[in-house]
Enzyme design. Sequence first.
Site, PDB file in Angstrom:
ATOM      1  CB  THR A 123      -0.894   0.005   1.259  1.00 24.28           C
ATOM      2  OG1 THR A 123      -1.640  -1.206   1.267  1.00 24.28           O
ATOM      3  CG2 THR A 123      -1.843   1.189   1.270  1.00 24.28           C
TER       4      THR A 123
ATOM      5  CB  SER B  76      -8.790  -0.290  -3.056  1.00 20.29           C
ATOM      6  OG  SER B  76      -9.242  -0.110  -1.739  1.00 20.29           O
TER       7      SER B  76
ATOM      8  N   GLY C 284       2.973  -2.825   8.231  1.00 18.38           N
ATOM      9  CA  GLY C 284       3.191  -3.494   9.512  1.00 18.38           C
ATOM     10  C   GLY C 284       4.607  -4.025   9.615  1.00 18.38           C
TER      11      GLY C 284
ATOM     12  N   GLY D 203     -22.242  -0.964  31.633  1.00 16.37           N
ATOM     13  CA  GLY D 203     -21.048  -0.192  31.976  1.00 16.37           C
ATOM     14  C   GLY D 203     -19.826  -1.075  32.114  1.00 16.37           C
TER      15      GLY D 203
ATOM     16  CD  GLU E  16      -4.330  -9.544   3.608  1.00 13.27           C
ATOM     17  OE1 GLU E  16      -4.764 -10.083   2.581  1.00 13.27           O
ATOM     18  OE2 GLU E  16      -3.125  -9.256   3.764  1.00 13.27           O
TER      19      GLU E  16
HETATM   20  C1  FAD Z   1      -3.441  -0.923  10.672  1.00 17.51           C
HETATM   21  C2  FAD Z   1      -3.190  -1.138   9.214  1.00 17.51           C
HETATM   22  C3  FAD Z   1      -2.263  -2.068   8.813  1.00 17.51           C
HETATM   23  C4  FAD Z   1      -1.967  -2.232   7.472  1.00 17.51           C
HETATM   24  N1  FAD Z   1      -0.956  -3.091   7.096  1.00 17.51           N
HETATM   25  C5  FAD Z   1      -0.545  -3.106   5.815  1.00 17.51           C
HETATM   26  C6  FAD Z   1       0.633  -3.837   5.438  1.00 17.51           C
HETATM   27  O1  FAD Z   1       1.304  -4.467   6.268  1.00 17.51           O
HETATM   28  N2  FAD Z   1       1.012  -3.808   4.139  1.00 17.51           N
HETATM   29  C7  FAD Z   1       0.301  -3.133   3.193  1.00 17.51           C
HETATM   30  O2  FAD Z   1       0.711  -3.159   2.044  1.00 17.51           O
HETATM   31  N3  FAD Z   1      -0.804  -2.425   3.513  1.00 17.51           N
HETATM   32  C8  FAD Z   1      -1.242  -2.390   4.798  1.00 17.51           C
HETATM   33  N4  FAD Z   1      -2.352  -1.660   5.148  1.00 17.51           N
HETATM   34  C9  FAD Z   1      -3.076  -0.924   4.122  1.00 17.51           C
HETATM   35  C10 FAD Z   1      -4.454  -1.493   3.818  1.00 17.51           C
HETATM   36  O3  FAD Z   1      -4.351  -2.707   3.149  1.00 17.51           O
HETATM   37  C11 FAD Z   1      -5.214  -0.423   3.013  1.00 17.51           C
HETATM   38  O4  FAD Z   1      -5.522   0.618   3.914  1.00 17.51           O
HETATM   39  C12 FAD Z   1      -6.457  -0.977   2.361  1.00 17.51           C
HETATM   40  O5  FAD Z   1      -6.120  -1.790   1.279  1.00 17.51           O
HETATM   41  C13 FAD Z   1      -7.393   0.150   1.864  1.00 17.51           C
HETATM   42  O6  FAD Z   1      -6.721   1.039   1.075  1.00 17.51           O
HETATM   43  P1  FAD Z   1      -6.854   2.622   1.338  1.00 17.51           P
HETATM   44  O7  FAD Z   1      -6.529   2.856   2.769  1.00 17.51           O
HETATM   45  O8  FAD Z   1      -6.043   3.327   0.332  1.00 17.51           O
HETATM   46  O9  FAD Z   1      -8.383   2.920   1.136  1.00 17.51           O
HETATM   47  P2  FAD Z   1      -9.091   3.320  -0.235  1.00 17.51           P
HETATM   48  O10 FAD Z   1      -8.819   2.292  -1.262  1.00 17.51           O
HETATM   49  O11 FAD Z   1      -8.795   4.728  -0.566  1.00 17.51           O
HETATM   50  O12 FAD Z   1     -10.604   3.210   0.217  1.00 17.51           O
HETATM   51  C14 FAD Z   1     -11.240   4.234   0.992  1.00 17.51           C
HETATM   52  C15 FAD Z   1     -12.744   4.036   0.935  1.00 17.51           C
HETATM   53  O13 FAD Z   1     -13.178   4.194  -0.409  1.00 17.51           O
HETATM   54  C16 FAD Z   1     -13.941   3.095  -0.823  1.00 17.51           C
HETATM   55  N5  FAD Z   1     -13.616   2.744  -2.210  1.00 17.51           N
HETATM   56  C17 FAD Z   1     -12.384   2.522  -2.737  1.00 17.51           C
HETATM   57  N6  FAD Z   1     -12.483   2.157  -4.008  1.00 17.51           N
HETATM   58  C18 FAD Z   1     -13.785   2.116  -4.312  1.00 17.51           C
HETATM   59  C19 FAD Z   1     -14.528   1.778  -5.468  1.00 17.51           C
HETATM   60  N7  FAD Z   1     -13.947   1.358  -6.575  1.00 17.51           N
HETATM   61  N8  FAD Z   1     -15.876   1.847  -5.403  1.00 17.51           N
HETATM   62  C20 FAD Z   1     -16.496   2.245  -4.270  1.00 17.51           C
HETATM   63  N9  FAD Z   1     -15.857   2.561  -3.150  1.00 17.51           N
HETATM   64  C21 FAD Z   1     -14.511   2.502  -3.166  1.00 17.51           C
HETATM   65  C22 FAD Z   1     -13.595   1.958   0.097  1.00 17.51           C
HETATM   66  O14 FAD Z   1     -14.700   1.092   0.281  1.00 17.51           O
HETATM   67  C23 FAD Z   1     -13.200   2.662   1.380  1.00 17.51           C
HETATM   68  O15 FAD Z   1     -14.321   2.754   2.218  1.00 17.51           O
HETATM   69  C24 FAD Z   1      -2.673  -1.491   6.497  1.00 17.51           C
HETATM   70  C25 FAD Z   1      -3.635  -0.569   6.908  1.00 17.51           C
HETATM   71  C26 FAD Z   1      -3.891  -0.373   8.226  1.00 17.51           C
HETATM   72  C27 FAD Z   1      -4.870   0.679   8.634  1.00 17.51           C
END
Ligand code: FAD
Length: 668
Positions: A155, A161, A194, A421, A444
């Site tokens: 990411t 995504s 992570g 509570g 994931e």
């Molecule tokens: C605590 C934590 C640990 C993590 N660990 C790792 C790791 O070890 N390695 C790693 O690579 N990543 C890691 N991640 C990243 C994680 O996999 C991403 O946050 C996740 O894939 C979502 O991507 P984003 O945050 O860019 O959200 P976005 O993709 O921007 O999504 C934001 C919102 O928009 C919506 N959305 C997105 N696309 C669409 C669409 N096409 N249509 C409609 N709605 C949409 C989604 O439903 C979501 O609600 C971690 C994240 C967290 C918070």
Amino acid sequence: MATDAVSPVPVGGAAAYVQPEIDVPALRALLDGRYAEVRDLVRTNLAKYADVLEDAETMTTDEFRDRVRDLVVEMASTGQTGMGFPKEYGGGGDLGASIAAFETLAFGDLSVLVKVGVQFGLFGGAILQLGTKAHHDAYIADLITGKVMGCFAMTETGHGSNVQALGTVATYDAAAQAFVITTPDEASRKDYIGNASRHADTAVVFAQLEIEGRSEGVHAFVVPLRENGRVLPGIRIEDCGRKLGLNGVDNGRIWFDEARVPRTALLNQFADVTEEGVYESPIENPNRRFFTMLGTLVQGRVCVGGGGINAAKVALTIATKYALRRRQFNATSEEQEELLLDYGMHQRRLFPLIARTYALHFAQEIVADQLHEVFSRTEAPEEGENEHQRRELESRAAGTKALGTWLATEAIQECREACGGAGYLSVNRFDALKADTDVFTTFEGDNHVLLQLVAKGLLTDYASEFEEMDSFGMVRFVTGMAVETVIEKTNVHKLIERIRDVLPGGDEWDQEAGLLDPNYQLMMMRFREEHMLAGVARRLKRGIDEGLNPGEVFSRVQDHVIGAARAHVERLVLEAFVDKAASLPDGDQKVALNLLCDLHALSTIEADRAWFMEHGRLSGQRSKAITREINDLLRKIRPLAGGFVDAFGVPPEMLRSPDLVGPDPAAA
Ligand SMILES: Cc1cc2nc3c(=O)[nH]c(=O)nc-3n(C[C@H](O)[C@H](O)[C@H](O)COP(=O)(O)OP(=O)(O)OC[C@H]3O[C@@H](n4cnc5c(N)ncnc54)[C@H](O)[C@@H]3O)c2cc1C
């Protein structure tokens, strides 16, 4: 097919009904399945290291992160975390066992769980699945023991995504036979990774591979990050800061400034670059290559789904046990106040969630078995068979992950409230459970994005020419073809026909079928799924016919797309439960499990009764009958509820909550 296999156990009216008893150890054995021993090993380890639950509250962030790391390494020495790796590197050679171990670990501290997931599932899994023998020889034995700590850097701040649009670049330098890894802009810094901010020595980094100015798409590279704890030149790492939960995991951001790695750092299972800089891959289509590569990482998704379901079990166990000893108000007697669990509303709040947890547990068992089978197969599959199976697995894994993690969020909140509570005190577990599982719905794969993946599979029936589409591939696909071809090539016409065939007898049959007939329940699920899918397809076609922009059409229909995917997964989940209950020999256990299965089926229908009524599938009268039947089931389940949650087998040390689940002082 599930429907045909069903032989419903009649549960008659009050007179005919004989209250069954649950054999808790036998039910637990049924839930633990073929990996009971593995689950027990993890339970023993969880109890041994139970102090970590308190450490999470008392230690500083850095101390706690180190504690979590040490614990993960200690657990690794028991063999618990390496079960999915090949035996020749010291692993257990059993992928199914590794999933069972991970799921069970979710009864405990979830920072430990996620650290294990990052190290062995994401980092180790990427080396195993995307790398070849040289990478396996170099890393697997050491990562199994925790000697090498790693992270999975996919990411970026700009793209989560949409992995195909990542910005990090790996440029091949043929003269030096090296890749140069660069973060071109702030949006391309790796984010949320992570293990990155403190413990990882090595990363699997996803980057756009460029050779002589030509982009070959996203590939994975092994990149050293630290040596003797010091960050290497060309790499900058920062901490992500305090998080809503999982603060025992050191999430970080990474920037690459012309960091160099040798040519052999490319994880070359699906593509390679020769010394001269020639790109080679057995999979010609770049989209298909990308999705094949990502598909091999499905294990992480399966694990998180199972983790969510098991975290829900912890919450439900605490809340049910508390409700079996907590009294409030003199409702039915002057002498004694009423037990919470004897209130109809409390049963309404907890039992459908227990039922859904059982349903998802059995659905998860199917996904884990499929994963094991697909990835452990040694004999050559029929042409295309393996690929089709993999797509099906990916779809099931995506759907079960979404529903399993949403279950966790919902159940934990409901159980917290059900404990009043007391539920708010950290010692009673809900604090950590809520905070730590929250993000399971996002990492994931974000749940809504995952359900679009499920819908894509449904609309195309996994047809090979569409397999490489991403979640918006549908739009591109619609754009690129004449509408008739779209309709011809997708399943639309089949869907519309199927929907006519799917329900025997239609309305009349509905009215006559018993509400507790699993055939009726499954047909309702199937009707909704098929109807929604056909509706999506029709709306897509109409939008295109009207000359709208395909992206706009898709966007307008998106709620319908997600609804169809959800309906599909809910049908699969119910099938899993019905099949499991049907597989039991006749007797009390079967009767008891059928009560729970009926409750799950009917409360799923009830939750969407507006839709069923809108679509002429449910009369007002029958809808009310469903509610009555649910209330009847709740009363029957009431004496069994303690047994149902005990069968989850959550170690008492993981429940903590001394005042909530301890012996009832009033009863002593
Ligand atoms: C605590 C934590 C640990 C993590 N660990 C790792 C790791 O070890 N390695 C790693 O690579 N990543 C890691 N991640 C990243 C994680 O996999 C991403 O946050 C996740 O894939 C979502 O991507 P984003 O945050 O860019 O959200 P976005 O993709 O921007 O999504 C934001 C919102 O928009 C919506 N959305 C997105 N696309 C669409 C669409 N096409 N249509 C409609 N709605 C949409 C989604 O439903 C979501 O609600 C971690 C994240 C967290 C918070």
